[in-house]
Write an enzyme that holds these catalytic residues in place. Structure first.
Site, PDB file in Angstrom:
ATOM      1  N   GLY A 122       0.802  -1.218   0.000  1.00 52.05           N
ATOM      2  CA  GLY A 122       0.000   0.000   0.000  1.00 52.05           C
ATOM      3  C   GLY A 122       0.837   1.271   0.000  1.00 52.05           C
ATOM      4  N   GLU A 158      -0.890   1.599 -16.099  1.00 45.05           N
ATOM      5  CA  GLU A 158      -1.393   0.660 -15.077  1.00 45.05           C
ATOM      6  C   GLU A 158      -2.840   0.274 -15.379  1.00 45.05           C
ATOM      7  OE1 GLU A 158       0.050   1.371 -11.159  1.00 45.05           O
ATOM      8  OE2 GLU A 158      -1.273  -0.110 -10.239  1.00 45.05           O
ATOM      9  N   ASP A 170      -1.369   8.041  -6.881  1.00 44.22           N
ATOM     10  CA  ASP A 170      -0.027   7.505  -6.631  1.00 44.22           C
ATOM     11  C   ASP A 170       1.003   8.057  -7.608  1.00 44.22           C
ATOM     12  OD1 ASP A 170      -1.493   6.067  -4.858  1.00 44.22           O
ATOM     13  OD2 ASP A 170      -1.168   4.107  -5.793  1.00 44.22           O
TER      14      ASP A 170
HETATM   15  P1  ADP Z   1       1.935  -1.551  -4.167  1.00 47.60           P
HETATM   16  O1  ADP Z   1       1.843  -0.529  -5.250  1.00 47.60           O
HETATM   17  O2  ADP Z   1       1.030  -1.278  -3.018  1.00 47.60           O
HETATM   18  O3  ADP Z   1       3.332  -1.784  -3.708  1.00 47.60           O
HETATM   19  P2  ADP Z   1       0.972  -3.255  -6.284  1.00 47.60           P
HETATM   20  O4  ADP Z   1       0.425  -4.628  -6.297  1.00 47.60           O
HETATM   21  O5  ADP Z   1       0.162  -2.154  -6.854  1.00 47.60           O
HETATM   22  O6  ADP Z   1       1.421  -2.936  -4.775  1.00 47.60           O
HETATM   23  O7  ADP Z   1       2.349  -3.245  -7.082  1.00 47.60           O
HETATM   24  C1  ADP Z   1       3.359  -4.178  -6.767  1.00 47.60           C
HETATM   25  C2  ADP Z   1       3.930  -4.777  -8.048  1.00 47.60           C
HETATM   26  O8  ADP Z   1       4.724  -3.782  -8.751  1.00 47.60           O
HETATM   27  C3  ADP Z   1       4.901  -5.908  -7.777  1.00 47.60           C
HETATM   28  O9  ADP Z   1       4.227  -7.134  -7.596  1.00 47.60           O
HETATM   29  C4  ADP Z   1       5.744  -5.902  -9.043  1.00 47.60           C
HETATM   30  O10 ADP Z   1       5.046  -6.533 -10.103  1.00 47.60           O
HETATM   31  C5  ADP Z   1       5.842  -4.413  -9.355  1.00 47.60           C
HETATM   32  N1  ADP Z   1       7.064  -3.849  -8.741  1.00 47.60           N
HETATM   33  C6  ADP Z   1       7.129  -2.962  -7.732  1.00 47.60           C
HETATM   34  N2  ADP Z   1       8.421  -2.703  -7.389  1.00 47.60           N
HETATM   35  C7  ADP Z   1       9.187  -3.459  -8.207  1.00 47.60           C
HETATM   36  C8  ADP Z   1      10.599  -3.656  -8.353  1.00 47.60           C
HETATM   37  N3  ADP Z   1      11.487  -3.022  -7.579  1.00 47.60           N
HETATM   38  N4  ADP Z   1      11.014  -4.514  -9.319  1.00 47.60           N
HETATM   39  C9  ADP Z   1      10.130  -5.145 -10.110  1.00 47.60           C
HETATM   40  N5  ADP Z   1       8.796  -5.013 -10.007  1.00 47.60           N
HETATM   41  C10 ADP Z   1       8.324  -4.184  -9.075  1.00 47.60           C
HETATM   42 MG    MG Z   2       0.082  -0.109  -6.456  1.00 47.57          MG
END
Ligand code: ADP
Ligand code: MG
Length: 383
Positions: A122, A158, A170
């Site tokens: 989150g 997205e 965001d």
């Molecule tokens: P949040 O935005 O709350 O962290 P989300 O489910 O919206 O959760 O986004 C998380 C996803 O974004 C991860 O599962 C991955 O697919 C991608 N992601 C985020 N950070 C990275 C990273 N450092 N390297 C690769 N993918 C990433």
């Molecule tokens: Mg997210």
């Protein structure tokens, strides 16, 4: 983040010296589930960032590595995937897809990602990776877009490519956040006002470590319920385009005609918008006791009316209530797990962090991650 180690890692991997772009995660102080209802939010960018290092390639390949995930990906820009792969690379591919569709040149590139934003908690690691990737990809075509347009481009990625129907909050705060300030953002007009955060306050972000499976589906159900409410109100009031346009009076007048669920969801959004605008004012005036009440009401509304909290989030909020230095707290982000945000006097923040972790562990058996942080600047190239 050790930039010289990261640069060294890139050079070992790709034998070239990269440019590096950074975009932050965020916390939302108040204004939850209001962004896709065209309403108001009050987020701040935080010091945890995602870094994207990039160099151009002579061919038409996109080669992407992430330090947070084991597998790496290679794509041919001439044969671009028509739809998402169902993997983390979608966030970068989605941005590349939208950059291309908007008519900007896409070049072959080597990309290495390093993320500090806790993933899926989150704090919007998704917007951080999108925005940093957008800056990186656009730098190769020497395109400079205004930051609000980059935020919209990333949101589109997205929504359309990754397939998550998120609002603009965001990406917008990841682009335009400012240190020591929260951002009151009108998610319809994209006008925003930076609100100074009293200098003696820190953010203490408490991660329940809970990730519920129904987070994505629950989010999409709430979006559908909001749309159902808008269809109802627009029949009576043709000017209503979103729940943003519904007043407390309109809601009261039609309460009996709505199903109990739609009434609860609408009540949350209508009142949360009012709370958010007032919260920005309270924070700017250093009226912390009002801010504390508003954050508490927001949490109760998310729990009882919008029904997106969970047992662990409620426990984490309870654990904070009487700790020294506590100036307000609530769940932050989409809900069904993830984090709470607490405003805490800086002099008490370290002790608050250790005490809340201990209380939460005793109550749930889960060892939480607790981060003390502050509002930081939005995305940029790092040197
Ligand atoms: P949040 O935005 O709350 O962290 P989300 O489910 O919206 O959760 O986004 C998380 C996803 O974004 C991860 O599962 C991955 O697919 C991608 N992601 C985020 N950070 C990275 C990273 N450092 N390297 C690769 N993918 C990433
Ligand atoms: Mg997210």
């Amino acid at each position: 983040m050790n930039l010289s180690e990261f640069t060294h890692q890139f050079t070992e991997l790709f034998s070239s010296h990269p440019r590096i772009f950074r975009a932050p995660g965020r916390v939302n102080l108040i204004g939850e589930h209001t962004d896709y209802n065209d309403g108001f939010v009050l987020p701040a960018a935080i010091a945890f960032s995602t870094y994207v290092a990039i160099t151009p390639r002579p061919d038409r390949k996109l080669v992407i590595h992430s330090n947070e995930f084991r597998e790496h990906f290679e794509f041919d820009l001439e044969n671009f995937p028509a739809r998402r792969m169902g993997a983390w690379c979608d966030y970068v591919l989605g941005v590349a897809d939208v950059v291309g569709r908007q008519g900007f040149t896409l070049r072959g590139a080597n990309i290495l990602i390093h993320g500090e934003v806790p993933i899926g908690s989150g704090l919007s690691s998704s917007a951080a990776i999108e925005v940093a990737a957008a800056l990186a990809l656009l730098s190769l075509s020497a395109t400079e877009l205004p930051l609000p347009e980059i935020a919209q481009l990333c949101r589109r990625a997205e929504n359309t490519f990754v397939g998550a129907q998120v609002g603009i909050m965001d990406q917008f705060v990841a682009c335009l956040g400012k240190s020591a300030h929260a951002m009151l953002l009108d998610c319809r007009s994209l006008e925003f006002k930076l609100t100074p955060i009293p200098p003696h306050l820190s953010f203490v972000v408490c991660n329940t470590m809970v990730k519920h499976d129904h987070a994505a589906s629950g989010y999409n159900v709430r979006r559908c319920e909001s749309e159902e409410a808008v269809r109802f109100f627009s029949k009576h009031y043709p000017d209503v385009r979103a729940l943003r346009d519904v007043s407390p009076e309109m809601l009261a007048r039609h309460a009996k005609e709505l199903t109990p669920t739609i009434f609860k969801r609408s009540t949350h959004v209508v009142q949360e918008n009012l709370r958010t605008v007032e919260a920005a004012r309270s924070l700017a005036n250093n009226d912390l006791s009002r801010m504390k009440s508003l954050m508490h009401e927001s949490h109760e509304s998310l729990r009882d009316l919008y029904e997106v909290s969970c047992r662990e989030l409620d426990i984490m909020v309870d654990c904070a209530q009487d700790l020294p230095g506590f100036c307000g707290g609530r769940m932050t982000g989409g809900g069904f797990g993830g984090c709470t945000i607490n405003l805490v006097r800086t002099e008490n923040a370290a002790e608050f962090a250790s005490q809340i972790a201990e209380r939460f562990r005793r109550a749930t058996g889960i060892a939480p991650s607790v981060y003390v942080c502050s509002a930081e600047d939005g995305a940029r190239e790092v040197f």
